[in-house]
Enzyme design. Sequence first.
Site, PDB file in Angstrom:
ATOM      1  N   GLY A  48       0.770  -1.252   0.000  1.00  0.00           N
ATOM      2  CA  GLY A  48       0.000   0.000   0.000  1.00  0.00           C
ATOM      3  C   GLY A  48       0.791   1.286   0.000  1.00  0.00           C
ATOM      4  O   GLY A  48       0.344   2.289  -0.554  1.00  0.00           O
ATOM      5  N   GLU A 102       3.748   3.943   6.344  1.00  0.00           N
ATOM      6  CA  GLU A 102       2.523   3.182   6.043  1.00  0.00           C
ATOM      7  C   GLU A 102       1.540   4.024   5.232  1.00  0.00           C
ATOM      8  O   GLU A 102       1.557   5.250   5.300  1.00  0.00           O
ATOM      9  CB  GLU A 102       1.830   2.784   7.356  1.00  0.00           C
ATOM     10  CG  GLU A 102       1.963   1.316   7.734  1.00  0.00           C
ATOM     11  CD  GLU A 102       1.221   0.353   6.822  1.00  0.00           C
ATOM     12  OE1 GLU A 102       1.001   0.635   5.627  1.00  0.00           O
ATOM     13  OE2 GLU A 102       0.860  -0.720   7.316  1.00  0.00           O
ATOM     14  N   ASP A 103       0.685   3.343   4.491  1.00  0.00           N
ATOM     15  CA  ASP A 103      -0.381   4.052   3.784  1.00  0.00           C
ATOM     16  C   ASP A 103      -1.479   4.462   4.759  1.00  0.00           C
ATOM     17  O   ASP A 103      -1.965   5.581   4.737  1.00  0.00           O
ATOM     18  CB  ASP A 103      -0.954   3.191   2.639  1.00  0.00           C
ATOM     19  CG  ASP A 103      -1.331   1.770   3.081  1.00  0.00           C
ATOM     20  OD1 ASP A 103      -1.094   1.399   4.251  1.00  0.00           O
ATOM     21  OD2 ASP A 103      -1.870   1.027   2.244  1.00  0.00           O
ATOM     22  N   ASP A 106      -5.296   1.613  10.633  1.00  0.00           N
ATOM     23  CA  ASP A 106      -6.733   1.425  10.859  1.00  0.00           C
ATOM     24  C   ASP A 106      -6.910   0.953  12.312  1.00  0.00           C
ATOM     25  O   ASP A 106      -6.909   1.755  13.230  1.00  0.00           O
ATOM     26  CB  ASP A 106      -7.213   0.410   9.817  1.00  0.00           C
ATOM     27  CG  ASP A 106      -8.700   0.140   9.840  1.00  0.00           C
ATOM     28  OD1 ASP A 106      -9.429   0.857  10.518  1.00  0.00           O
ATOM     29  OD2 ASP A 106      -9.143  -0.813   9.160  1.00  0.00           O
ATOM     30  N   GLY A 108      -4.648  -0.692  13.847  1.00  0.00           N
ATOM     31  CA  GLY A 108      -3.297  -0.623  14.407  1.00  0.00           C
ATOM     32  C   GLY A 108      -2.666  -1.991  14.614  1.00  0.00           C
ATOM     33  O   GLY A 108      -1.517  -2.095  15.030  1.00  0.00           O
ATOM     34  N   THR A 110      -1.611  -4.305  12.469  1.00  0.00           N
ATOM     35  CA  THR A 110      -0.438  -4.549  11.625  1.00  0.00           C
ATOM     36  C   THR A 110       0.781  -3.818  12.186  1.00  0.00           C
ATOM     37  O   THR A 110       1.863  -4.391  12.335  1.00  0.00           O
ATOM     38  CB  THR A 110      -0.684  -4.045  10.180  1.00  0.00           C
ATOM     39  OG1 THR A 110      -1.968  -4.484   9.752  1.00  0.00           O
ATOM     40  CG2 THR A 110       0.364  -4.544   9.228  1.00  0.00           C
ATOM     41  N   LYS A 134      -7.178   6.269  10.926  1.00  0.00           N
ATOM     42  CA  LYS A 134      -8.605   6.200  11.273  1.00  0.00           C
ATOM     43  C   LYS A 134      -8.726   6.136  12.794  1.00  0.00           C
ATOM     44  O   LYS A 134      -8.757   5.039  13.372  1.00  0.00           O
ATOM     45  CB  LYS A 134      -9.236   4.943  10.659  1.00  0.00           C
ATOM     46  CG  LYS A 134      -9.325   4.950   9.140  1.00  0.00           C
ATOM     47  CD  LYS A 134     -10.053   3.695   8.663  1.00  0.00           C
ATOM     48  CE  LYS A 134     -10.171   3.628   7.165  1.00  0.00           C
ATOM     49  NZ  LYS A 134     -10.699   2.338   6.694  1.00  0.00           N
ATOM     50  N   ASP A 162      -5.939  -0.237  -1.851  1.00  0.00           N
ATOM     51  CA  ASP A 162      -6.724  -1.063  -2.757  1.00  0.00           C
ATOM     52  C   ASP A 162      -8.021  -1.555  -2.129  1.00  0.00           C
ATOM     53  O   ASP A 162      -8.179  -1.582  -0.911  1.00  0.00           O
ATOM     54  CB  ASP A 162      -5.911  -2.301  -3.154  1.00  0.00           C
ATOM     55  CG  ASP A 162      -5.759  -3.277  -1.982  1.00  0.00           C
ATOM     56  OD1 ASP A 162      -5.240  -2.854  -0.931  1.00  0.00           O
ATOM     57  OD2 ASP A 162      -6.185  -4.434  -2.109  1.00  0.00           O
ATOM     58  N   ARG A 168      -5.520   0.658  -6.660  1.00  0.00           N
ATOM     59  CA  ARG A 168      -4.297   1.205  -6.057  1.00  0.00           C
ATOM     60  C   ARG A 168      -3.664   2.326  -6.849  1.00  0.00           C
ATOM     61  O   ARG A 168      -3.046   3.214  -6.287  1.00  0.00           O
ATOM     62  CB  ARG A 168      -3.207   0.119  -6.006  1.00  0.00           C
ATOM     63  CG  ARG A 168      -3.288  -0.813  -4.865  1.00  0.00           C
ATOM     64  CD  ARG A 168      -1.984  -1.580  -4.788  1.00  0.00           C
ATOM     65  NE  ARG A 168      -2.164  -2.879  -4.173  1.00  0.00           N
ATOM     66  CZ  ARG A 168      -2.317  -3.081  -2.865  1.00  0.00           C
ATOM     67  NH1 ARG A 168      -2.311  -2.058  -2.044  1.00  0.00           N
ATOM     68  NH2 ARG A 168      -2.483  -4.289  -2.389  1.00  0.00           N
TER      69      ARG A 168
HETATM   70  P1  IMP Z   1      -4.784  -2.408  10.579  1.00  0.00           P
HETATM   71  O1  IMP Z   1      -3.889  -3.555  10.909  1.00  0.00           O
HETATM   72  O2  IMP Z   1      -6.201  -2.650  11.003  1.00  0.00           O
HETATM   73  O3  IMP Z   1      -4.278  -1.078  11.093  1.00  0.00           O
HETATM   74  O4  IMP Z   1      -4.888  -2.338   9.026  1.00  0.00           O
HETATM   75  C1  IMP Z   1      -3.910  -1.805   8.279  1.00  0.00           C
HETATM   76  C2  IMP Z   1      -4.001  -2.226   6.842  1.00  0.00           C
HETATM   77  O5  IMP Z   1      -5.349  -2.429   6.414  1.00  0.00           O
HETATM   78  C3  IMP Z   1      -3.477  -1.128   5.962  1.00  0.00           C
HETATM   79  O6  IMP Z   1      -2.090  -1.214   5.783  1.00  0.00           O
HETATM   80  C4  IMP Z   1      -4.252  -1.332   4.687  1.00  0.00           C
HETATM   81  O7  IMP Z   1      -3.603  -2.267   3.874  1.00  0.00           O
HETATM   82  C5  IMP Z   1      -5.578  -1.908   5.136  1.00  0.00           C
HETATM   83  N1  IMP Z   1      -6.648  -0.880   5.201  1.00  0.00           N
HETATM   84  C6  IMP Z   1      -7.189  -0.313   6.303  1.00  0.00           C
HETATM   85  N2  IMP Z   1      -8.136   0.584   5.985  1.00  0.00           N
HETATM   86  C7  IMP Z   1      -8.190   0.608   4.635  1.00  0.00           C
HETATM   87  C8  IMP Z   1      -8.960   1.376   3.681  1.00  0.00           C
HETATM   88  O8  IMP Z   1      -9.800   2.233   4.010  1.00  0.00           O
HETATM   89  N3  IMP Z   1      -8.715   1.118   2.381  1.00  0.00           N
HETATM   90  C9  IMP Z   1      -7.794   0.196   1.952  1.00  0.00           C
HETATM   91  N4  IMP Z   1      -7.053  -0.527   2.802  1.00  0.00           N
HETATM   92  C10 IMP Z   1      -7.246  -0.324   4.134  1.00  0.00           C
HETATM   93 MG    MG Z   2      -0.831  -1.427   4.248  1.00  0.00          MG
END
Ligand code: IMP
Ligand code: MG
Length: 179
Positions: A48, A102-103, A106, A108, A110, A134, A162, A168
Amino acid sequence: MNKVTVHDKVFRLLIDRDEIQTIIDGLADQISADYKGLDMLMCPVLTGSYMFAADLSRALSIDHEISFVRFASYQGMQSTGEVKALLDFPKSCKGRHVLIVEDIVDTGATMDFMLNRLQVLEPASVSICTFFFKPASFKKNFKIDYIGRSIQDDFIIGYGLDYDNSGRSYPDVYILDNE
Ligand code: IMP
Ligand code: MG
């Protein structure tokens, strides 16, 4: 383009490329000042952040090394909470000032996984730069040093992000259009 269709969903324009560039210039100024004189190792998270990392890297006024990492956690529009290392942090993180790029952060999950993994390698410091954040879905408590833009808990695509591997490559960012 004001609206795009990806798979079965319609998305509307949220942030255009000019605004993205303004955000990047602001982040790059801060990071360049904070890392002046430091040995910086930038670790962008694939896939991403490939576009953001390229733009941020060339906007920085300080020299830096780049080593991409890759972790898998996300399928469709729901975060699964499970994370796997596909391309890990390099051993050369030891003693270096690591900037994770990071892109989006969300839940957190990851990032939390990556931070734990990175600690073992004994970096001199670790900072986080994410283009999107977010806050409403964030469930961890690590500090995020550089945030491009905080957004509502809505699904976005473009600028590296994506929806099931599509969308993307748009240079602008689009948000799910519920109307
Ligand atoms: P987390 O582990 O919940 O913080 O998720 C992180 C990963 O989820 C990011 O690196 C993205 O790849 C994916 N992600 C979270 N929100 C979105 C979104 O709104 N659009 C696309 N990918 C997302
Ligand atoms: Mg990502």
